[in-house]
Write an enzyme that holds these catalytic residues in place. Structure first.
Site, PDB file in Angstrom:
ATOM      1  N   ASP A 160      -6.646   1.836  11.343  1.00  0.00           N
ATOM      2  CA  ASP A 160      -7.456   2.854  10.999  1.00  0.00           C
ATOM      3  C   ASP A 160      -8.244   2.850   9.374  1.00  0.00           C
ATOM      4  O   ASP A 160      -7.727   2.095   8.537  1.00  0.00           O
ATOM      5  CB  ASP A 160      -6.835   4.170  11.049  1.00  0.00           C
ATOM      6  CG  ASP A 160      -5.625   4.326   9.953  1.00  0.00           C
ATOM      7  OD1 ASP A 160      -4.819   3.448   9.562  1.00  0.00           O
ATOM      8  OD2 ASP A 160      -5.450   5.566   9.257  1.00  0.00           O
ATOM      9  N   ASP A 196      -9.895  -2.844   3.412  1.00  0.00           N
ATOM     10  CA  ASP A 196      -8.912  -1.649   3.614  1.00  0.00           C
ATOM     11  C   ASP A 196      -8.832  -1.153   5.024  1.00  0.00           C
ATOM     12  O   ASP A 196      -9.479  -0.225   5.307  1.00  0.00           O
ATOM     13  CB  ASP A 196      -9.062  -0.647   2.707  1.00  0.00           C
ATOM     14  CG  ASP A 196      -7.847   0.499   2.874  1.00  0.00           C
ATOM     15  OD1 ASP A 196      -7.021   0.148   3.310  1.00  0.00           O
ATOM     16  OD2 ASP A 196      -7.913   1.467   2.088  1.00  0.00           O
ATOM     17  N   GLU A 230      -2.669   4.938   9.066  1.00  0.00           N
ATOM     18  CA  GLU A 230      -1.791   4.819   7.879  1.00  0.00           C
ATOM     19  C   GLU A 230      -2.666   5.466   6.757  1.00  0.00           C
ATOM     20  O   GLU A 230      -2.013   6.195   5.912  1.00  0.00           O
ATOM     21  CB  GLU A 230      -2.028   3.405   7.525  1.00  0.00           C
ATOM     22  CG  GLU A 230      -1.308   2.871   5.951  1.00  0.00           C
ATOM     23  CD  GLU A 230      -2.333   2.887   4.814  1.00  0.00           C
ATOM     24  OE1 GLU A 230      -1.831   2.982   3.770  1.00  0.00           O
ATOM     25  OE2 GLU A 230      -3.612   3.348   4.894  1.00  0.00           O
ATOM     26  N   GLU A 231      -4.067   5.834   7.018  1.00  0.00           N
ATOM     27  CA  GLU A 231      -4.548   6.720   6.168  1.00  0.00           C
ATOM     28  C   GLU A 231      -4.157   8.332   5.886  1.00  0.00           C
ATOM     29  O   GLU A 231      -4.666   8.777   5.194  1.00  0.00           O
ATOM     30  CB  GLU A 231      -6.120   6.230   6.356  1.00  0.00           C
ATOM     31  CG  GLU A 231      -6.615   4.955   6.217  1.00  0.00           C
ATOM     32  CD  GLU A 231      -6.773   4.450   4.648  1.00  0.00           C
ATOM     33  OE1 GLU A 231      -5.978   5.140   3.633  1.00  0.00           O
ATOM     34  OE2 GLU A 231      -7.215   3.239   4.389  1.00  0.00           O
ATOM     35  N   ASP A 261       2.933  -6.064   3.325  1.00  0.00           N
ATOM     36  CA  ASP A 261       1.982  -5.132   3.804  1.00  0.00           C
ATOM     37  C   ASP A 261       0.832  -5.228   3.051  1.00  0.00           C
ATOM     38  O   ASP A 261       0.799  -6.092   1.804  1.00  0.00           O
ATOM     39  CB  ASP A 261       2.424  -3.730   3.889  1.00  0.00           C
ATOM     40  CG  ASP A 261       1.498  -2.941   4.634  1.00  0.00           C
ATOM     41  OD1 ASP A 261       0.592  -3.248   5.049  1.00  0.00           O
ATOM     42  OD2 ASP A 261       2.062  -1.430   4.714  1.00  0.00           O
TER      43      ASP A 261
HETATM   44  C1  LIG Z   1      -2.744  -5.284 -15.445  1.00  0.00           C
HETATM   45  C2  LIG Z   1      -3.258  -5.281 -14.001  1.00  0.00           C
HETATM   46  C3  LIG Z   1      -3.859  -3.700 -13.635  1.00  0.00           C
HETATM   47  C4  LIG Z   1      -4.124  -3.566 -12.302  1.00  0.00           C
HETATM   48  C5  LIG Z   1      -4.886  -2.302 -12.104  1.00  0.00           C
HETATM   49  C6  LIG Z   1      -5.092  -2.313 -10.605  1.00  0.00           C
HETATM   50  C7  LIG Z   1      -5.447  -0.860 -10.234  1.00  0.00           C
HETATM   51  C8  LIG Z   1      -5.547  -0.964  -8.814  1.00  0.00           C
HETATM   52  C9  LIG Z   1      -6.525   0.231  -8.519  1.00  0.00           C
HETATM   53  C10 LIG Z   1      -6.832   0.878  -7.225  1.00  0.00           C
HETATM   54  C11 LIG Z   1      -5.985   0.246  -6.072  1.00  0.00           C
HETATM   55  C12 LIG Z   1      -6.599   0.590  -4.730  1.00  0.00           C
HETATM   56  C13 LIG Z   1      -5.512   0.423  -3.741  1.00  0.00           C
HETATM   57  C14 LIG Z   1      -5.935   0.289  -2.303  1.00  0.00           C
HETATM   58  C15 LIG Z   1      -4.966   1.198  -1.441  1.00  0.00           C
HETATM   59  C16 LIG Z   1      -5.258   0.921  -0.161  1.00  0.00           C
HETATM   60  C17 LIG Z   1      -4.156   1.679   0.684  1.00  0.00           C
HETATM   61  C18 LIG Z   1      -4.400   3.028   1.085  1.00  0.00           C
HETATM   62  O1  LIG Z   1      -5.499   3.599   0.669  1.00  0.00           O
HETATM   63  N1  LIG Z   1      -3.321   3.939   1.099  1.00  0.00           N
HETATM   64  C19 LIG Z   1      -3.660   5.527   1.137  1.00  0.00           C
HETATM   65  C20 LIG Z   1      -3.038   6.020   2.408  1.00  0.00           C
HETATM   66  C21 LIG Z   1      -1.669   6.156   2.278  1.00  0.00           C
HETATM   67  N2  LIG Z   1      -0.597   5.328   3.020  1.00  0.00           N
HETATM   68  O2  LIG Z   1      -1.198   7.258   1.695  1.00  0.00           O
HETATM   69  C22 LIG Z   1      -3.523   6.029  -0.078  1.00  0.00           C
HETATM   70  O3  LIG Z   1      -4.021   7.259  -0.116  1.00  0.00           O
HETATM   71  O4  LIG Z   1      -2.718   5.379  -0.900  1.00  0.00           O
END
Ligand SMILES: CCCCCCCC/C=C\CCCCCCCC(=O)N[C@@H](CC(N)=O)C(=O)O
Length: 667
Positions: A160, A196, A230-231, A261
Site C-alpha cells: 500500500d 515507499d 502498513e501505512e 523490512d
Molecule cells: C547520521 C545520519 C542521519 C540520518 C537521518 C535520517 C533521517 C531519516 C528521515 C526520514 C526517514 C523516512 C522514513 C521512511 C519511512 C517509510 C515507512 C513509513 O512510512 N511508515 C509509516 C507507517 C507506519 N508503519 O507507521 C510511518 O508513519 O512511519
C-alpha cells in the site's frame, strides 16, 4: 601607594605574575603550578583528542561470506533493466492507497495481487514456492530451500501507499508518470510508492522470479511477507501474516533467524564532513504515539471576539510544543553508534569531534539539532499533523482540535513525553489516543551473521559506501513480527541525498532506474548470501566421497551391523544412520542422542571455501576430527535432541534410492 606598586613591578618583573601583584613567593609558586598544570592538562587533552582521531579504527569488520571479491549478480542487460523498470512503473499505476484503518483501496489491492501473479508467473508456479493469501489481500510466500533448514529468514515489504497529497505540486502524475529523464540526465521512475515501498515488493519478486527461472533454488528456506495496510500500521496485514507465519514455523520445526523490512537507506551528504555515502541500517525503531489536543472557548459573534479564542489557546499550546522540544537522548540509543561507525570516514576535524564523543557529545547534539532530519535520530519528535476548528468566518468557534504524532526515542518513555506535552499545552486537554513502544535494539556486532548478510549484500551493490547501524526514525510493519525473532533490520538500498528524504510521503517521489537496478540486485545477492548460514535439520544428508564411504563402512563392519550398503559408486549417505551406529560403538560411549549434522559447522565462517555444494563442511572433517572427539553429552546450541527426529523414521529400512546413495529427503 603608587610608588610602592611600581617598585614592586620592577622588582618582580621576572616572576610569573610579571610583578604586578603583592603575592608572597609561596602563593606565586602555587599559582604558577596551577597555571602550568592547567596548560599541561589542556595540551594533554588536545594531544589525546588528536591521537584518538588519528588512530580511529573502522568498527564494522566485513565477514567473508564466500563471494566478496567477485559476487555473481543477476544478468542485467539494458533490455532487462528496462523491462524491470517498466514493471515497477506498472506497479505504481495501481492506486493501492491506505487512507485510514477503515478506508483502504481494496479493489486496487486485489488488482495489484493479480498483477504480481501475471508479471511473475514462474515464481507463482514454482514447485518450491508456496503462496498463502492472508486476510484476502496480504501475501505470504514460503520459498523452500534445498536443505531442510532450521533457520529461515523473512523478507518484508508493503504494497500500500499513502495518498499523493497535493496533486498540483507534483511535477509528474503520481500514478501515471512512467520513466522520466530529469535535468540531471538520469532516468527516474516517478510516482507514489517508488521508494515507499513498491520498489522493495517488485525488487524481491524480480530476484525470486530470476532464481526460479534459472533453477537456482536456494539452500536456505525463506519467507516473504507483503502487507496491504502498513501505512495505517499493519493491523490487518502484517499482524495477520505474523500469526500465520508463527504457525508455519512451528509446524516446520523452524525458528526465524532474522527479518529484513523497509526502513533506512543509503544516505549521502547528511553530515557535513562525512564525504562517503552511509549504508544506514535500522537496528531499532522508534515508538509511536498519537495525542489529541482539545481547546475550548466561548462561541461568540466575530465582531466581539473573546480575549482568547479556542483556536488561540490551541495555537499557543502547539507553538509551545514546537518551541520546547522533547529532550535530546543523544548517547543513550543507537544514534551514538551511527556516528562512531561513521567517524573513521570523516574529515580530520570531524574525526577529532566524533572520535571523542566523551568530550564533545554536547556539541554534537547541538549540531544534530540544526537539521530536522539529523535531529530526529536523537530525540522523540513532535509533529502536529491535524489542526481543525471553525465553521464560518463570522463565528468564533467554541472548540479547536489538533493531533500530534510523536515518534518516541528508545531511551524515552511515554509518560515523560505526555508530561512535557501537558506542560507545553497547559490550557489544552491532552489525551493519548494510541501508542506503541520503541523496539528493542537488534544485535549488530561483527559476529552476527544476519547483520553481515544484510550489510554484505548492500556493500556488493554500493561498494564505496560505509555501513552504520542506526535508529529507524519512522515506523514499519516490523512491530508485528517482534515475537518471531530478535534480529530485525530495516533497510532498502535506495540512495538518498537529504533533499530526497523529503520525497517519502512527500511530493515527486521517485527512484532512478540505476538505483532500482541495484535494489533488485541487492535482494538477489541477499538470497545468495543468506545461503551461507544454513542450519540444517537433523534429518538432512551429507555428501561423502567414495573413500569416506569406505571408512563409514569400516565403522559399520566393526559394529557388527549388517549393512545393506555395499555399493560405493555414488557419494551420498544418510548421515544420521552412520552417526547413530558409530555412537553406539564409540569409545566415548553415550546413551544420549544422535550426532547431528548441524553441530559440526559450529563456525561456518571460518573456512567457507571448503564448503561442499550442499553448503556443508566436507564430511571428511566430520569423520576424522569432530566425530569421535565430539563430547556427545554436551549440549550444543544448535543441536536438536534425538526426540525431535521424526518418530516414524526407520533408519535401517533403506529405499532403493538410498542403496544407490542418491539424494533422499526424509520428510
Ligand atoms: C547520521 C545520519 C542521519 C540520518 C537521518 C535520517 C533521517 C531519516 C528521515 C526520514 C526517514 C523516512 C522514513 C521512511 C519511512 C517509510 C515507512 C513509513 O512510512 N511508515 C509509516 C507507517 C507506519 N508503519 O507507521 C510511518 O508513519 O512511519
Amino acid at each position: 601607594m603608587m610608588r610602592k606598586h611600581s617598585s614592586h613591578i620592577e622588582a618582580g618583573s621576572s616572576s610569573c605574575c610579571s610583578g604586578t601583584c603583592y603575592c608572597s613567593k609561596k602563593v606565586k609558586v602555587t599559582i604558577c603550578v596551577v597555571i602550568w598544570t592547567v596548560i599541561a592538562v589542556i595540551v594533554a587533552l588536545i594531544l589525546a583528542v588528536i591521537i584518538k582521531a588519528a588512530t580511529l579504527q573502522e568498527l564494522f569488520e566485513r565477514m567473508e561470506l564466500g563471494a566478496r571479491d567477485d559476487p555473481v549478480f543477476m544478468s542485467a542487460t539494458e533490455q532487462e533493466i528496462l523491462e524491470r523498470s517498466q514493471r515497477l512503473v506498472d506497479a505504481i499505476s495501481y492506486r493501492t492507497i491506505s487512507f485510514s484503518g477503515t478506508n483502504l483501496s481494496l479493489e486496487a489491492m486485489t488488482d495489484f495481487g493479480t498483477f504480481l501473479e501475471r508479471v511473475f508467473p514462474n515464481l507463482h508456479d514454482s514447485d518450491f514456492v508456496t503462496f498463502t493469501p492472508i486476510n484476502t489481500y496480504s501475501r505470504l510466500y514460503r520459498i523452500e530451500g534445498t536443505e531442510k533448514t532450521l533457520n529461515p529468514y523473512l523478507l518484508c515489504a508493503h504494497m500500500d501507499v499513502v495518498p499523493e497529497g497535493d496533486f498540483d505540486l507534483w511535477t509528474h502524475d503520481p500514478f501515471d508518470a512512467g520513466i522520466v529523464t530529469e535535468s540531471d540526465g538520469q532516468d527516474y521512475i516517478f510516482g507514489r510508492g517508488a521508494i515507499d515501498d513498491k520498489h522493495a515488493v517488485l525488487g524481491i519478486m524480480e530476484a525470486l522470479e530470476y532464481k526460479v527461472v534459472n533453477k537456482e533454488q536456494p539452500k536456505r528456506t525463506f519467507y516473504i511477507g507483503f502487507g496491504h495496510d502498513e501505512e495505517v500500521s499493519g493491523y490487518l496485514g502484517a499482524a495477520e501474516i505474523s500469526i500465520t507465519l508463527e504457525k508455519m514455523l512451528k509446524d516446520n520445526g523452524e525458528e526465524l533467524d532474522f527479518l529484513l523490512d523497509e526502513g533506512m537507506f543509503v544516505v549521502a551528504d547528511i553530515i557535513p564532513g562525512i564525504n562517503v555515502p552511509l549504508i544506514y541500517i535500522g537496528v531499532a525503531e522508534k515508538g509511536w504515539a498519537v495525542v489529541d489536543l482539545d481547546a475550548e472557548g466561548d462561541q461568540v459573534h466575530s465582531s466581539t471576539p473573546p480575549l482568547e479564542s479556542s483556536i488561540g489557546i490551541l495555537a499557543h499550546g502547539v507553538a509551545n510544543m514546537e518551541d520546547n522540544k522533547q529532550p535530546s537522548m543523544f548517547g543513550k540509543g543507537p544514534e551514538i553508534d551511527t556516528l562512531r561507525y561513521a567517524a573513521p570516514h570523516a574529515t580530520f576535524l570531524l574525526k577529532m569531534i566524533l572520535g571523542n564523543l566523551w568530550l564533545f557529545s554536547g556539541l554534537v547534539s547541538s549540531a544534530l539539532e540544526l537539521s530536522s532530519q539529523t535531529d530526529s535520530i536523537q530525540r522523540t519528535t513532535t509533529a502536529v499533523t491535524i489542526f481543525n476548528a471553525g465553521v464560518k468566518e463570522n463565528v468564533v468557534p467554541s472548540q479547536a482540535h489538533a493531533v500530534v504524532n510523536h515518534r518516541i526515542h528508545p531511551s524515552d518513555n511515554l509518560e515523560d513525553v505526555l508530561e512535557l506535552d501537558r506542560e507545553n499545552a497547559d490550557r489544552v486537554k491532552v489525551t493519548l489516543r494510541d501508542s506503541f513502544p520503541p523496539s528493542e535494539v537488534s544485535s549488530y556486532s561483527n559476529d552476527v551473521i544476519p547483520f553481515q548478510i544484510v550489510v554484505n549484500s548492500a556493500l556488493e551493490v554500493f561498494p564505496d559506501a560505509k555501513p552504520v547501524p542506526g535508529l529507524m526514525v519512522a515506523n514499519t510493519d516490523t512491530f508485528h513480527y517482534k515475537n518471531l525473532t530478535d534480529k530485525i533490520y530495516r533497510f532498502t538500498p535506495v540512495y538518498n541525498l537529504p533533499e530526497d528524504i523529503a520525497r517519502f510521503h512527500g511530493i515527486d517521489e521517485r527512484i532512478s532506474v540505476d538505483i532500482y537496478s541495484k535494489v533488485v540486485q541487492f535482494y538477489y545477492r541477499l538470497m545468495v548470501n543468506a545461503d551461507f548460514d544454513v542450519k540444517i535439520a537433523p534429518t538432512a544428508q551429507v555428501e561423502v566421497k567414495p573413500e569416506e564411504v569406505e571408512e563409514f563402512l569400516e565403522i559399520l563392519e566393526e559394529s557388527d551391523y549388517e549393512s545393506p550398503i555395499n555399493n560405493t559408486d555414488s557419494n551420498l549417505l544418510p548421515l544420521t544412520k552412520v552417526m547413530e551406529e558409530s555412537d553406539e560403538n564409540s569409545a566415548n560411549e553415550t546413551d544420549s542422542h544422535l550426532m547431528i549434522l548441524q553441530d559440526i559447522p559450529e563456525e561456518p565462517n571460518e573456512n567457507p571455501s571448503n564448503e561442499t555444494d550442499s553448503g556443508l563442511p566436507p564430511s571428511q572433517d566430520i569423520l576424522e576430527e569432530d566425530f569421535d572427539a565430539m563430547p556427545v553429552n554436551e549440549t550444543y546450541s544448535d543441536m536438536l535432541p534425538l526426540e525431535s527426529a521424526p518418530k516414524d523414521l526407520d533408519l535401517y529400512d533403506l529405499t532403493p534410492e538410498e542403496e544407490t546413495f542418491s539424494n533422499r529427503t526424509i520428510d
